[in-house]
Design a protein around this motif. Structure first.
Motif, PDB file in Angstrom:
ATOM      1  N   ARG A 144      21.187  -7.893  12.267  1.00 37.01           N
ATOM      2  CA  ARG A 144      19.995  -8.084  13.104  1.00 37.01           C
ATOM      3  C   ARG A 144      20.384  -8.715  14.437  1.00 37.01           C
ATOM      4  O   ARG A 144      19.888  -8.333  15.492  1.00 37.01           O
ATOM      5  CB  ARG A 144      19.016  -8.994  12.365  1.00 37.01           C
ATOM      6  CG  ARG A 144      17.624  -8.495  12.259  1.00 37.01           C
ATOM      7  CD  ARG A 144      16.623  -9.429  11.581  1.00 37.01           C
ATOM      8  NE  ARG A 144      17.111 -10.648  10.973  1.00 37.01           N
ATOM      9  CZ  ARG A 144      17.370 -10.792   9.663  1.00 37.01           C
ATOM     10  NH1 ARG A 144      17.200  -9.779   8.838  1.00 37.01           N
ATOM     11  NH2 ARG A 144      17.793 -11.947   9.200  1.00 37.01           N
ATOM     12  N   GLU A 145      21.264  -9.703  14.387  1.00 40.86           N
ATOM     13  CA  GLU A 145      21.656 -10.440  15.584  1.00 40.86           C
ATOM     14  C   GLU A 145      22.588  -9.662  16.499  1.00 40.86           C
ATOM     15  O   GLU A 145      22.615  -9.900  17.702  1.00 40.86           O
ATOM     16  CB  GLU A 145      22.312 -11.765  15.185  1.00 40.86           C
ATOM     17  CG  GLU A 145      21.376 -12.725  14.475  1.00 40.86           C
ATOM     18  CD  GLU A 145      20.194 -13.126  15.335  1.00 40.86           C
ATOM     19  OE1 GLU A 145      20.411 -13.583  16.470  1.00 40.86           O
ATOM     20  OE2 GLU A 145      19.045 -12.974  14.870  1.00 40.86           O
ATOM     21  N   ALA A 146      23.391  -8.773  15.919  1.00 39.75           N
ATOM     22  CA  ALA A 146      24.353  -7.990  16.709  1.00 39.75           C
ATOM     23  C   ALA A 146      24.359  -6.545  16.215  1.00 39.75           C
ATOM     24  O   ALA A 146      25.232  -6.130  15.461  1.00 39.75           O
ATOM     25  CB  ALA A 146      25.757  -8.604  16.601  1.00 39.75           C
ATOM     26  N   PRO A 147      23.357  -5.772  16.643  1.00 38.11           N
ATOM     27  CA  PRO A 147      23.305  -4.366  16.223  1.00 38.11           C
ATOM     28  C   PRO A 147      24.496  -3.579  16.773  1.00 38.11           C
ATOM     29  O   PRO A 147      25.128  -3.985  17.753  1.00 38.11           O
ATOM     30  CB  PRO A 147      21.993  -3.847  16.813  1.00 38.11           C
ATOM     31  CG  PRO A 147      21.307  -5.002  17.435  1.00 38.11           C
ATOM     32  CD  PRO A 147      22.253  -6.143  17.499  1.00 38.11           C
ATOM     33  N   GLY A 148      24.754  -2.461  16.126  1.00 41.28           N
ATOM     34  CA  GLY A 148      25.840  -1.591  16.569  1.00 41.28           C
ATOM     35  C   GLY A 148      25.389  -0.682  17.695  1.00 41.28           C
ATOM     36  O   GLY A 148      24.381  -0.923  18.365  1.00 41.28           O
ATOM     37  N   LEU A 149      26.136   0.404  17.878  1.00 40.70           N
ATOM     38  CA  LEU A 149      25.828   1.376  18.916  1.00 40.70           C
ATOM     39  C   LEU A 149      24.402   1.889  18.776  1.00 40.70           C
ATOM     40  O   LEU A 149      23.914   2.091  17.666  1.00 40.70           O
ATOM     41  CB  LEU A 149      26.805   2.557  18.847  1.00 40.70           C
ATOM     42  CG  LEU A 149      28.235   2.241  19.243  1.00 40.70           C
ATOM     43  CD1 LEU A 149      29.114   3.460  19.036  1.00 40.70           C
ATOM     44  CD2 LEU A 149      28.308   1.785  20.689  1.00 40.70           C
ATOM     45  N   LEU A 150      23.760   2.080  19.886  1.00 36.63           N
ATOM     46  CA  LEU A 150      22.390   2.590  19.947  1.00 36.63           C
ATOM     47  C   LEU A 150      21.399   1.712  19.197  1.00 36.63           C
ATOM     48  O   LEU A 150      20.359   2.170  18.745  1.00 36.63           O
ATOM     49  CB  LEU A 150      22.328   4.036  19.424  1.00 36.63           C
ATOM     50  CG  LEU A 150      23.287   5.036  20.089  1.00 36.63           C
ATOM     51  CD1 LEU A 150      23.196   6.390  19.408  1.00 36.63           C
ATOM     52  CD2 LEU A 150      22.981   5.160  21.568  1.00 36.63           C
ATOM     53  N   GLY A 151      21.761   0.434  19.006  1.00 39.74           N
ATOM     54  CA  GLY A 151      20.853  -0.499  18.371  1.00 39.74           C
ATOM     55  C   GLY A 151      20.737  -0.386  16.867  1.00 39.74           C
ATOM     56  O   GLY A 151      19.886  -1.030  16.260  1.00 39.74           O
ATOM     57  N   THR A 152      21.588   0.420  16.257  1.00 46.22           N
ATOM     58  CA  THR A 152      21.512   0.568  14.807  1.00 46.22           C
ATOM     59  C   THR A 152      22.038  -0.684  14.122  1.00 46.22           C
ATOM     60  O   THR A 152      23.006  -1.283  14.565  1.00 46.22           O
ATOM     61  CB  THR A 152      22.291   1.811  14.326  1.00 46.22           C
ATOM     62  OG1 THR A 152      22.159   1.894  12.904  1.00 46.22           O
ATOM     63  CG2 THR A 152      23.766   1.726  14.647  1.00 46.22           C
ATOM     64  N   GLU A 153      21.369  -1.075  13.050  1.00 44.21           N
ATOM     65  CA  GLU A 153      21.810  -2.253  12.323  1.00 44.21           C
ATOM     66  C   GLU A 153      22.786  -1.915  11.212  1.00 44.21           C
ATOM     67  O   GLU A 153      23.487  -2.786  10.718  1.00 44.21           O
ATOM     68  CB  GLU A 153      20.603  -3.005  11.749  1.00 44.21           C
ATOM     69  CG  GLU A 153      19.804  -3.705  12.829  1.00 44.21           C
ATOM     70  CD  GLU A 153      18.700  -4.584  12.278  1.00 44.21           C
ATOM     71  OE1 GLU A 153      18.656  -4.837  11.058  1.00 44.21           O
ATOM     72  OE2 GLU A 153      17.869  -5.027  13.093  1.00 44.21           O
ATOM     73  N   VAL A 154      22.839  -0.664  10.794  1.00 45.70           N
ATOM     74  CA  VAL A 154      23.699  -0.287   9.678  1.00 45.70           C
ATOM     75  C   VAL A 154      25.181  -0.501  10.035  1.00 45.70           C
ATOM     76  O   VAL A 154      25.600  -0.299  11.175  1.00 45.70           O
ATOM     77  CB  VAL A 154      23.429   1.180   9.249  1.00 45.70           C
ATOM     78  CG1 VAL A 154      23.946   2.178  10.266  1.00 45.70           C
ATOM     79  CG2 VAL A 154      24.013   1.457   7.892  1.00 45.70           C
ATOM     80  N   ILE A 155      25.940  -0.946   9.053  1.00 45.57           N
ATOM     81  CA  ILE A 155      27.396  -1.035   9.222  1.00 45.57           C
ATOM     82  C   ILE A 155      27.952   0.312   8.800  1.00 45.57           C
ATOM     83  O   ILE A 155      27.634   0.817   7.719  1.00 45.57           O
ATOM     84  CB  ILE A 155      27.972  -2.203   8.381  1.00 45.57           C
ATOM     85  CG1 ILE A 155      27.532  -3.526   9.010  1.00 45.57           C
ATOM     86  CG2 ILE A 155      29.499  -2.113   8.294  1.00 45.57           C
ATOM     87  CD1 ILE A 155      27.981  -4.758   8.278  1.00 45.57           C
ATOM     88  N   LYS A 156      28.783   0.887   9.648  1.00 45.21           N
ATOM     89  CA  LYS A 156      29.236   2.257   9.410  1.00 45.21           C
ATOM     90  C   LYS A 156      30.492   2.350   8.552  1.00 45.21           C
ATOM     91  O   LYS A 156      30.758   3.387   7.953  1.00 45.21           O
ATOM     92  CB  LYS A 156      29.459   2.961  10.742  1.00 45.21           C
ATOM     93  CG  LYS A 156      28.177   3.164  11.518  1.00 45.21           C
ATOM     94  CD  LYS A 156      28.308   4.267  12.530  1.00 45.21           C
ATOM     95  CE  LYS A 156      27.087   4.637  13.294  1.00 45.21           C
ATOM     96  NZ  LYS A 156      25.901   3.885  13.244  1.00 45.21           N
ATOM     97  N   TRP A 157      31.316   1.283   8.498  1.00 44.85           N
ATOM     98  CA  TRP A 157      32.560   1.379   7.736  1.00 44.85           C
ATOM     99  C   TRP A 157      33.158  -0.007   7.513  1.00 44.85           C
ATOM    100  O   TRP A 157      32.690  -1.001   8.062  1.00 44.85           O
ATOM    101  CB  TRP A 157      33.566   2.274   8.458  1.00 44.85           C
ATOM    102  CG  TRP A 157      34.540   2.909   7.514  1.00 44.85           C
ATOM    103  CD1 TRP A 157      35.873   2.602   7.379  1.00 44.85           C
ATOM    104  CD2 TRP A 157      34.285   3.926   6.549  1.00 44.85           C
ATOM    105  NE1 TRP A 157      36.443   3.370   6.391  1.00 44.85           N
ATOM    106  CE2 TRP A 157      35.481   4.204   5.866  1.00 44.85           C
ATOM    107  CE3 TRP A 157      33.147   4.631   6.175  1.00 44.85           C
ATOM    108  CZ2 TRP A 157      35.585   5.141   4.844  1.00 44.85           C
ATOM    109  CZ3 TRP A 157      33.250   5.580   5.161  1.00 44.85           C
ATOM    110  CH2 TRP A 157      34.456   5.828   4.518  1.00 44.85           C
ATOM    111  N   ASN A 158      34.212  -0.028   6.720  1.00 45.90           N
ATOM    112  CA  ASN A 158      34.960  -1.252   6.456  1.00 45.90           C
ATOM    113  C   ASN A 158      35.554  -1.811   7.745  1.00 45.90           C
ATOM    114  O   ASN A 158      35.853  -1.075   8.671  1.00 45.90           O
ATOM    115  CB  ASN A 158      36.116  -0.965   5.486  1.00 45.90           C
ATOM    116  CG  ASN A 158      35.643  -0.346   4.191  1.00 45.90           C
ATOM    117  OD1 ASN A 158      34.771  -0.877   3.527  1.00 45.90           O
ATOM    118  ND2 ASN A 158      36.215   0.790   3.845  1.00 45.90           N
ATOM    119  N   PHE A 159      35.779  -3.101   7.745  1.00 47.57           N
ATOM    120  CA  PHE A 159      36.418  -3.833   8.840  1.00 47.57           C
ATOM    121  C   PHE A 159      35.573  -3.890  10.115  1.00 47.57           C
ATOM    122  O   PHE A 159      36.099  -4.001  11.211  1.00 47.57           O
ATOM    123  CB  PHE A 159      37.855  -3.340   9.099  1.00 47.57           C
ATOM    124  CG  PHE A 159      38.776  -3.714   7.964  1.00 47.57           C
ATOM    125  CD1 PHE A 159      39.425  -4.935   7.971  1.00 47.57           C
ATOM    126  CD2 PHE A 159      38.946  -2.874   6.871  1.00 47.57           C
ATOM    127  CE1 PHE A 159      40.236  -5.310   6.904  1.00 47.57           C
ATOM    128  CE2 PHE A 159      39.755  -3.236   5.799  1.00 47.57           C
ATOM    129  CZ  PHE A 159      40.402  -4.457   5.816  1.00 47.57           C
TER     130      PHE A 159
END
Length: 160
Positions: free
Chosen positions: A111-126
């Motif tokens: 929530r505090e640091a979304p990924g690319l395009l604002g997505t919250e999902v983590i896409k992979w390990n590390f």
């Protein structure tokens, strides 16, 4: 809300209040033992060794949600990390980082640091989250980002 509001079980099964890390720069990483990025354990340990006496903690959270690349038990994970990469930084019990059973800490981090395009999902390990001394999230880094690439940000946060 900060990371200090959360707790997690160590790889040995002992509850750890993240308030223990108050006043430190903290690097939180979801890890896996059978991933193409697994050699990053070596880089994470190098960051830990270089900065631990200056107030930096690295926290590893094994996760089996991506390609089932962390199938082992807590004992197996701990032994693998120590034997193959000399890991001495704190490891925690295997958790989920996405979905309904995601650990509350990772829900907060996303929530505090979304990924690319604002997505919250983590896409992979590390996937890595760097946290300021006050417990707030500074930045999220992609799995491909090598631990050594975080050095200047770590030094910047240590100087704050």
């Amino acid at each position: 809300m900060t990371i200090y509001d959360f707790s997690a079980d160590s790889i040995a099964g002992t509850p750890v209040n993240l308030g223990t890390y108050r006043g430190k720069v903290v690097l939180i990483v979801n890890t896996a033992s059978k991933c193409g990025f697994t050699p990053q354990y070596k880089g994470l340990e190098a960051v830990y060794q270089q900065f631990k006496d200056k107030g930096v903690e690295v926290l590893g959270f094994p996760c089996n949600q991506f390609g089932k690349q962390e199938p082992g038990s807590a004992d197996e994970i701990g032994a693998f990390c120590e034997k193959n990469y000399g890991v001495t930084f704190p490891l925690f019990e295997k958790i989920d980082v996405n979905g309904g059973n995601a650990h509350p800490l990772f829900k907060h981090l996303k929530r505090e640091a979304p990924g690319l395009l604002g997505t919250e999902v983590i896409k992979w390990n590390f996937t890595k989250f760097l946290v300021k001394k006050n417990g707030t999230v500074y930045k999220r880094y992609a799995p491909r980002t090598e631990p050594k690439e975080l050095m200047s940000d770590i030094e910047k946060l240590l100087a704050e």
